[in-house]
Motif scaffolding. Sequence first.
Motif, PDB file in Angstrom:
ATOM      1  N   VAL A  22       2.022 -10.279  10.088  1.00 22.94           N
ATOM      2  CA  VAL A  22       2.718  -9.519   9.053  1.00 22.94           C
ATOM      3  C   VAL A  22       1.921  -8.269   8.684  1.00 22.94           C
ATOM      4  O   VAL A  22       2.496  -7.191   8.486  1.00 22.94           O
ATOM      5  CB  VAL A  22       2.957 -10.405   7.816  1.00 22.94           C
ATOM      6  N   MET A  23       0.596  -8.387   8.588  1.00 19.61           N
ATOM      7  CA  MET A  23      -0.219  -7.220   8.241  1.00 19.61           C
ATOM      8  C   MET A  23      -0.077  -6.129   9.302  1.00 19.61           C
ATOM      9  O   MET A  23       0.036  -4.931   8.969  1.00 19.61           O
ATOM     10  CB  MET A  23      -1.683  -7.622   8.090  1.00 19.61           C
ATOM     11  N   ARG A  24      -0.049  -6.497  10.558  1.00 20.00           N
ATOM     12  CA  ARG A  24       0.144  -5.494  11.615  1.00 20.00           C
ATOM     13  C   ARG A  24       1.509  -4.829  11.496  1.00 20.00           C
ATOM     14  O   ARG A  24       1.645  -3.616  11.679  1.00 20.00           O
ATOM     15  CB  ARG A  24      -0.003  -6.145  12.995  1.00 20.00           C
ATOM     16  N   LYS A  48       6.340 -10.941   2.461  1.00 23.79           N
ATOM     17  CA  LYS A  48       6.785 -11.320   3.804  1.00 23.79           C
ATOM     18  C   LYS A  48       6.155 -12.639   4.246  1.00 23.79           C
ATOM     19  O   LYS A  48       6.827 -13.487   4.862  1.00 23.79           O
ATOM     20  CB  LYS A  48       6.460 -10.208   4.803  1.00 23.79           C
ATOM     21  N   ILE A  49       4.869 -12.832   3.948  1.00 23.04           N
ATOM     22  CA  ILE A  49       4.224 -14.106   4.299  1.00 23.04           C
ATOM     23  C   ILE A  49       4.900 -15.264   3.570  1.00 23.04           C
ATOM     24  O   ILE A  49       5.200 -16.314   4.158  1.00 23.04           O
ATOM     25  CB  ILE A  49       2.721 -14.052   3.971  1.00 23.04           C
ATOM     26  N   VAL A  53      -6.449 -13.418   1.939  1.00 25.52           N
ATOM     27  CA  VAL A  53      -5.226 -14.104   1.517  1.00 25.52           C
ATOM     28  C   VAL A  53      -5.644 -15.335   0.718  1.00 25.52           C
ATOM     29  O   VAL A  53      -6.422 -16.163   1.208  1.00 25.52           O
ATOM     30  CB  VAL A  53      -4.357 -14.521   2.718  1.00 25.52           C
ATOM     31  N   GLN A  54      -5.159 -15.438  -0.503  1.00 23.52           N
ATOM     32  CA  GLN A  54      -5.423 -16.608  -1.343  1.00 23.52           C
ATOM     33  C   GLN A  54      -4.132 -17.391  -1.529  1.00 23.52           C
ATOM     34  O   GLN A  54      -3.071 -16.799  -1.777  1.00 23.52           O
ATOM     35  CB  GLN A  54      -5.985 -16.181  -2.700  1.00 23.52           C
ATOM     36  N   ILE A 109       1.677 -18.389  -1.719  1.00 28.13           N
ATOM     37  CA  ILE A 109       0.725 -17.293  -1.543  1.00 28.13           C
ATOM     38  C   ILE A 109       0.475 -16.651  -2.909  1.00 28.13           C
ATOM     39  O   ILE A 109       1.399 -16.184  -3.566  1.00 28.13           O
ATOM     40  CB  ILE A 109       1.255 -16.244  -0.553  1.00 28.13           C
ATOM     41  N   LEU A 110      -0.770 -16.632  -3.341  1.00 29.71           N
ATOM     42  CA  LEU A 110      -1.127 -16.091  -4.648  1.00 29.71           C
ATOM     43  C   LEU A 110      -1.535 -14.623  -4.581  1.00 29.71           C
ATOM     44  O   LEU A 110      -1.157 -13.832  -5.442  1.00 29.71           O
ATOM     45  CB  LEU A 110      -2.274 -16.909  -5.256  1.00 29.71           C
ATOM     46  N   THR A 111      -2.309 -14.259  -3.578  1.00 31.81           N
ATOM     47  CA  THR A 111      -2.848 -12.900  -3.508  1.00 31.81           C
ATOM     48  C   THR A 111      -3.006 -12.479  -2.062  1.00 31.81           C
ATOM     49  O   THR A 111      -3.479 -13.262  -1.233  1.00 31.81           O
ATOM     50  CB  THR A 111      -4.226 -12.805  -4.204  1.00 31.81           C
ATOM     51  N   VAL A 112      -2.618 -11.239  -1.792  1.00 32.93           N
ATOM     52  CA  VAL A 112      -2.996 -10.553  -0.559  1.00 32.93           C
ATOM     53  C   VAL A 112      -3.620  -9.233  -1.000  1.00 32.93           C
ATOM     54  O   VAL A 112      -2.976  -8.451  -1.698  1.00 32.93           O
ATOM     55  CB  VAL A 112      -1.794 -10.297   0.366  1.00 32.93           C
ATOM     56  N   LYS A 113      -4.853  -9.005  -0.599  1.00 35.87           N
ATOM     57  CA  LYS A 113      -5.559  -7.819  -1.101  1.00 35.87           C
ATOM     58  C   LYS A 113      -6.351  -7.173   0.032  1.00 35.87           C
ATOM     59  O   LYS A 113      -7.177  -7.831   0.674  1.00 35.87           O
ATOM     60  CB  LYS A 113      -6.495  -8.180  -2.250  1.00 35.87           C
TER      61      LYS A 113
END
Length: 330
Positions: free
Chosen positions: A159-161, A187-188, A131-132, A201-205
Amino acid sequence: MENMDYNTPEEFLRQTRDIINIPNKYFIWIVWGILLLVTLGSSFYSIGPDEVGIIRRFGKYATTTSPGLHWKLPLNIDKLNKVKVTYIYKEEFGFRTMQPGVSTKYSHKGYLDESSMLTGDLNVLIVDWIVQYKIKDPVKLLFNIRDPRTTIRDISESVMRQVVGDYSVSEVLTTRRLEVDQSVQDKIQEILDSYESGIAILTVKLQDVNPPDQVKPSFNEVNEAKQEKEKMINQAWEQYNKLIPRAKGEAEKTIREAEGYALQRVNTAQGEADRFEATWNAYKTAKEVTRKRLYLETLSEVLPRASKIYILDPREKSILPLLQLEKKSE
């Protein structure tokens, strides 16, 4: 030097003055000068190019200062918090970067609790992701969030779960990875905005997504079977796309040829009918002339195709002598 105990500040100043042997009037000015220097030194501060300064006056927000040299009230009347607003922070889940660089080294030991997740079809996956984020509102960050890093980590894991639990194991492994990334990021951000956190939040990868080591061989067999299935389906579609358009084209060609032939026959029949009708009308008007014209037209069509032409004398009763003469000449 003997240990000294000071009961009052005045006693400390008096004994210090006696030790350094400075007259009383000069000593007072020296003390005031030191206090002034300390006060001025604590009043000036500098802000870096990637930061902003948040000034709190008696604990309440006062102002935001930009990069450069600034002054604030001393003696803890104004308190400074420096916040990096252009720096991009990164949180890692399921692994940690031990040595960044060209040959980056990672560690996965001890992080299984945060990376083990249950999918929607009740399979277990080991999910690593990053997460960035950056600070978009430093005032909200300082006053609304006690521990930003812990807050982001707790929200991200929860949230990932939740999102992984909405997809099947094959979708998380292959086809829906980008969709999972975007859904988790949205969602985050929604939760952080509800907290007025001042964080963007910029990136979720997703990084590595794998089944547990105990069942990895079975997963590989299933994936190979699915790949073979997809291969056969693609080959079948390839043949379909080759043969069906060709058959449709040939069928269309046959239909068009039949339609053209039918139109030609109809037009020919119509022309013949019109010509016969015109001839009949002419015959009714001038029978002798029409009969002679028809006779001449028929001769003009027949004579070019004849190989031999015989001209008979009406008075001749038989054509045999002519035929015998021709045979003798041969």
